[in-house]
Design a protein around this motif. Sequence first.
Motif, short mmCIF file in Angstrom:
data_model
loop_
_atom_site.label_atom_id
_atom_site.label_comp_id
_atom_site.label_asym_id
_atom_site.label_seq_id
_atom_site.Cartn_x
_atom_site.Cartn_y
_atom_site.Cartn_z
N ASN A 194 0.85 -1.19 0.00
CA ASN A 194 0.00 0.00 0.00
C ASN A 194 0.90 1.25 0.00
O ASN A 194 1.57 1.53 0.99
CB ASN A 194 -0.89 0.01 1.24
CG ASN A 194 -1.74 1.27 1.34
OD1 ASN A 194 -1.79 2.07 0.40
ND2 ASN A 194 -2.40 1.45 2.47
N PRO A 195 0.92 1.98 -1.12
CA PRO A 195 1.78 3.18 -1.18
C PRO A 195 1.46 4.21 -0.12
O PRO A 195 2.30 5.07 0.19
CB PRO A 195 1.49 3.73 -2.59
CG PRO A 195 0.96 2.57 -3.36
CD PRO A 195 0.19 1.75 -2.37
N ASN A 196 0.25 4.15 0.44
CA ASN A 196 -0.16 5.12 1.46
C ASN A 196 -0.11 4.54 2.87
O ASN A 196 -0.68 5.12 3.80
CB ASN A 196 -1.58 5.60 1.16
CG ASN A 196 -1.67 6.30 -0.19
OD1 ASN A 196 -0.86 7.17 -0.49
ND2 ASN A 196 -2.64 5.91 -0.99
N SER A 197 0.57 3.42 3.04
CA SER A 197 0.68 2.80 4.36
C SER A 197 1.26 3.78 5.39
O SER A 197 2.20 4.52 5.08
CB SER A 197 1.57 1.55 4.29
OG SER A 197 1.81 1.03 5.58
N VAL A 198 0.69 3.77 6.58
CA VAL A 198 1.20 4.63 7.65
C VAL A 198 2.26 3.92 8.47
O VAL A 198 2.85 4.50 9.38
CB VAL A 198 0.05 5.12 8.57
CG1 VAL A 198 -0.92 5.98 7.80
CG2 VAL A 198 -0.68 3.93 9.20
N GLY A 199 2.52 2.65 8.16
CA GLY A 199 3.61 1.93 8.78
C GLY A 199 3.40 1.60 10.24
O GLY A 199 2.28 1.50 10.74
N LEU A 200 4.53 1.46 10.93
CA LEU A 200 4.53 1.13 12.35
C LEU A 200 5.21 2.24 13.13
O LEU A 200 5.96 3.04 12.58
CB LEU A 200 5.30 -0.18 12.59
CG LEU A 200 4.79 -1.44 11.86
CD1 LEU A 200 5.76 -2.58 12.12
CD2 LEU A 200 3.39 -1.79 12.34
N GLN A 220 7.49 3.46 7.03
CA GLN A 220 7.33 3.02 5.64
C GLN A 220 6.86 1.57 5.53
O GLN A 220 6.59 1.09 4.42
CB GLN A 220 8.66 3.15 4.87
CG GLN A 220 9.40 4.46 5.07
CD GLN A 220 8.52 5.69 4.92
OE1 GLN A 220 7.78 5.82 3.95
NE2 GLN A 220 8.61 6.59 5.90
N VAL A 221 6.77 0.87 6.65
CA VAL A 221 6.38 -0.54 6.63
C VAL A 221 5.02 -0.71 5.94
O VAL A 221 4.08 0.05 6.21
CB VAL A 221 6.32 -1.12 8.07
CG1 VAL A 221 5.65 -2.50 8.07
CG2 VAL A 221 7.74 -1.22 8.64
N PRO A 232 7.99 8.71 -2.08
CA PRO A 232 7.43 8.25 -0.80
C PRO A 232 6.52 7.03 -0.91
O PRO A 232 6.18 6.43 0.09
CB PRO A 232 6.63 9.48 -0.34
CG PRO A 232 6.16 10.10 -1.63
CD PRO A 232 7.29 9.90 -2.61
N GLY A 233 6.12 6.65 -2.14
CA GLY A 233 5.14 5.56 -2.26
C GLY A 233 5.72 4.17 -2.31
O GLY A 233 4.99 3.19 -2.26
N VAL A 306 8.01 -3.20 2.43
CA VAL A 306 8.92 -2.82 3.51
C VAL A 306 8.43 -3.52 4.77
O VAL A 306 7.24 -3.46 5.11
CB VAL A 306 8.95 -1.30 3.71
CG1 VAL A 306 9.84 -0.93 4.90
CG2 VAL A 306 9.43 -0.59 2.44
N LYS A 307 9.34 -4.19 5.46
CA LYS A 307 8.91 -4.97 6.62
C LYS A 307 10.02 -5.10 7.65
O LYS A 307 11.19 -4.82 7.37
CB LYS A 307 8.47 -6.36 6.18
CG LYS A 307 9.56 -7.15 5.44
CD LYS A 307 9.18 -8.61 5.19
CE LYS A 307 7.91 -8.74 4.39
NZ LYS A 307 7.63 -10.16 4.02
N VAL A 308 9.61 -5.52 8.85
CA VAL A 308 10.55 -5.79 9.94
C VAL A 308 10.61 -7.31 10.11
O VAL A 308 9.58 -7.95 10.29
CB VAL A 308 10.09 -5.13 11.26
CG1 VAL A 308 11.07 -5.45 12.39
CG2 VAL A 308 9.95 -3.63 11.09
N VAL A 309 11.81 -7.87 10.01
CA VAL A 309 11.99 -9.31 10.14
C VAL A 309 13.24 -9.58 10.99
O VAL A 309 14.00 -8.66 11.31
CB VAL A 309 12.15 -10.01 8.77
CG1 VAL A 309 10.91 -9.82 7.92
CG2 VAL A 309 13.38 -9.47 8.03
#
Length: 324
Positions: A194-200, A220-221, A232-233, A306-309
């Motif tokens: 989702n280009p508009n994700s608000v992330g974590l 950006q997650v 930014p997307g 974009v993710k946290v792993v």
Amino acid sequence: MRFGRVPVATGLMFGLVLIPMGAAVADPKPTLGQAKAKLDKLNDKADKVVDRYNTATERYKKAKSTYTTLNDSYKRKLATVEDLRAQVIGMAVDSYKLGEDVTSWPGILGSQNPQGMLTGLAVAGQVQQERARKLAAFNQANRGLKADRDKAQDALRGADKERDSVQKERSDILKLVEQQKKLLKKLGAYNAGNPNSVGLKYTGAASGNAAAVLRFAYAQVGKPYIFGGTGPGGFDCSGLTQAAWAAAGVSLPRTTWSQWAWGASRKVSMDALQPGDLIFSNGLGHVSIYAGNGNIVHAPQTGDVVKVVKLSAYGGGLVGAIRP
């Protein structure tokens, strides 16, 4: 009726009836493990091609900027030369209209009184100096004009060459992306993001620059991986690390290779990682940000976000880390 084993000849006849003429027997579908192995190879290849694409893009931007600067300088000098040329032509026309140059010695000596002759000499000196100055300025400006034009044209040819390189790398990437997407969809693992994700929200213990880096990266997650992406997307791996550290006021180069080279004097042991450190894979095809507690935040590959792993999930091994 008696049931039993169908004779071989009869079985072949059945096969000929059931299989259309010219049809080929389909290859067996790859297993999940085989599909994942193929995807890993594609991702590894894509990492390298994307970095080449980013490198070519940066060279093109630099070449285009050089051309623009040289061309603007050439245009300014051309305008100056044309203005000086007009002044020189004006001087020649004025002399022609007068029929005789009033500042020449015959004109001055023809004066009927000494005071007039002295005045004529003074005026003549001023006019001649002004003419000499204009002619010298014209000659000097005109002399460098061709060299400046040639430099601008060379820079333009260089920029065009780099642009062609970018287009070639982009074409290669698009082919890889389609293969990746197709395989991911077969595996049911495609994530458009989702280009508009608000992330974590980052809640770790990092402080200072590192805290700013991780607050940005965590925000950006959920945004998609996009080759060549700098936000930014969407982002690619080095686009994310560059943007995250820019949020902390640190300017990193654009590509994975250039970031590793930039940090040659800033390398840190993998046993001494701190939040915000950049971690590079073998072959320098990928870079991520250490988030602390054995975690990383990164933009993995096409079809992912974009993710946290866990750092342990890093495929292909690691070459090292730097601390910007």
